[in-house]
Design a protein around this motif. Structure first.
Motif, short mmCIF file in Angstrom:
data_model
loop_
_atom_site.label_atom_id
_atom_site.label_comp_id
_atom_site.label_asym_id
_atom_site.label_seq_id
_atom_site.Cartn_x
_atom_site.Cartn_y
_atom_site.Cartn_z
N LYS A 44 0.83 -1.22 0.00
CA LYS A 44 0.00 0.00 0.00
C LYS A 44 0.86 1.26 0.00
N SER A 48 1.01 3.87 -3.12
CA SER A 48 0.67 5.27 -2.82
C SER A 48 1.77 6.21 -3.31
N ILE A 91 -3.35 -6.70 -6.11
CA ILE A 91 -4.43 -6.29 -5.21
C ILE A 91 -5.70 -7.09 -5.48
N ALA A 96 -3.18 -6.67 -0.58
CA ALA A 96 -2.86 -5.38 0.02
C ALA A 96 -3.31 -5.33 1.47
N PHE A 97 -4.52 -5.84 1.75
CA PHE A 97 -5.08 -5.78 3.11
C PHE A 97 -5.54 -7.14 3.63
N TRP A 104 -11.58 -3.21 1.30
CA TRP A 104 -10.43 -2.31 1.34
C TRP A 104 -9.54 -2.53 0.12
N ASN A 105 -9.37 -3.79 -0.25
CA ASN A 105 -8.57 -4.09 -1.44
C ASN A 105 -9.21 -3.52 -2.70
N PHE A 108 -8.86 0.26 -2.71
CA PHE A 108 -7.45 0.64 -2.90
C PHE A 108 -7.04 0.44 -4.35
#
Length: 322
Positions: A44, A48, A91, A96-97, A104-105, A108
């Motif tokens: 992540k 970002s 992802i 990712a999460f 959330w994935n 994101f």
């Protein structure tokens, strides 16, 4: 240059994909591989950073001439955008999460999509599940070219054009081969993406928007990184339908080159796939693999025995939805 490839149809097989059985064997012998499954805590932050780098680039290119817009789009921004599509690939497997944070994935992935300029992430996930579940499946795996592509793009010049047009075929092929209803997530993906495009246009003008979209189209087409599209599943040796690549471009592509390992263990994030190869070395070291994506592209264009038809296809039964 004008000779047609000898292949006139796909390589039809009547066996299940090899990854399922190999996964069972490896896990039985090396159960510690299960510890590699789960989220990548760094993904992540890396993604970002890439997104904000591209937003900064949008500001920096706003006053450049058009020739430099396309230069930087191909040489820099497009490389980041192609890498982001491969981050979205990771992802889509919830790395990712984690699986417990599926939403959330998904959101994101929409965030990772922003510099790409075109909504992509939600549609990719919808079809990528089928690519793993029905690898090579007729009318199910939309990663496989259509019969028209196999028939028409059969000379070096036409194959070169096909590579250049890959983004077009990858986006339109699912609508023809296996059309699916538009999901709510795809609508949100499009609304958010086009809203950000408009904000960038409002703040800095047209050039940054073109910089993003042109980079995506150019670098998903005829570009060294795009060698992975051909390297992964095009049959360079009869009997082998998935190939890994162990060259340096894995550093820019979240180890997508470890494709044999990825299909064996799709829930393991790219950063840990080299560990899979190391632990279960006897399962991978003797398999055919690639060391250069540029060489893959060269061979694809100029070898008359390789073309869009060089894919394994099989008939698959639809799995029951849980």
């Amino acid at each position: 240059m004008g000779n047609r490839v000898t292949r006139e149809d796909f390589e039809w097989v009547y066996t299940e994909q090899p990854h399922t059985q190999r996964r069972k064997e490896i896990l039985a012998k090396y159960p510690e591989i299960k510890t590699l499954m789960g989220p990548d805590p760094h993904l992540k932050w890396i993604v970002s950073g890439m997104v904000f780098t591209q937003l900064l680039a949008c500001y920096l290119v706003k006053d450049l001439s058009w020739k430099w817009i396309f230069f930087w789009a191909y040489g820099f921004g497009g490389c980041i955008n192609h890498s982001l599509t491969l981050a979205i690939h990771d992802i889509s497997h919830n790395v990712a999460f984690g699986n417990k944070q599926a939403k959330w994935n998904r959101w994101f992935a929409v965030f990772a999509n922003l510099p790409i300029g075109i909504p992509y992430s939600a549609s990719f996930k919808k079809y990528h599940i089928d690519h793993h579940r029905y690898l090579g499946g007729d009318n199910l795996d939309v990663d496989i070219p259509t019969d028209f592509e196999g028939w028409f793009f059969c000379t070096p010049l036409r194959k070169l054009l096909w590579l250049f047009l890959q983004p077009l075929f990858y986006s339109l092929r699912p609508l023809y081969v296996n059309p699916k209803a538009i999901t709510r997530m795809e609508i949100f993906n499009a609304l958010i993406q086009f809203s950000v495009d408009l904000i960038i246009y409002y703040l800095w003008g047209l050039k940054p928007v073109i910089y993003l979209i042109a980079g995506t189209i150019l670098c998903l087409g005829l570009h060294p990184i795009s060698g992975h599209f051909i390297a992964e599943h095009y049959m360079f040796l009869k009997g082998y339908e998935t190939y890994s690549y162990y060259g340096p471009l894995n550093w820019l592509t979240f180890n997508v080159g470890y494709h044999m390992e990825h299909h064996d263990f799709p829930s393991i994030p790219g950063c840990r796939l080299p560990m899979v190869k190391k632990i279960a070395a006897e399962y991978y070291d003797n398999l055919p693999h690639h060391n250069s994506w540029i060489r893959v592209l060269w061979d694809f264009v100029f070898d008359d025995t390789i073309g869009p038809y060089s894919r394994v296809k099989r008939l698959c039964k639809l799995a029951k939805e849980s």
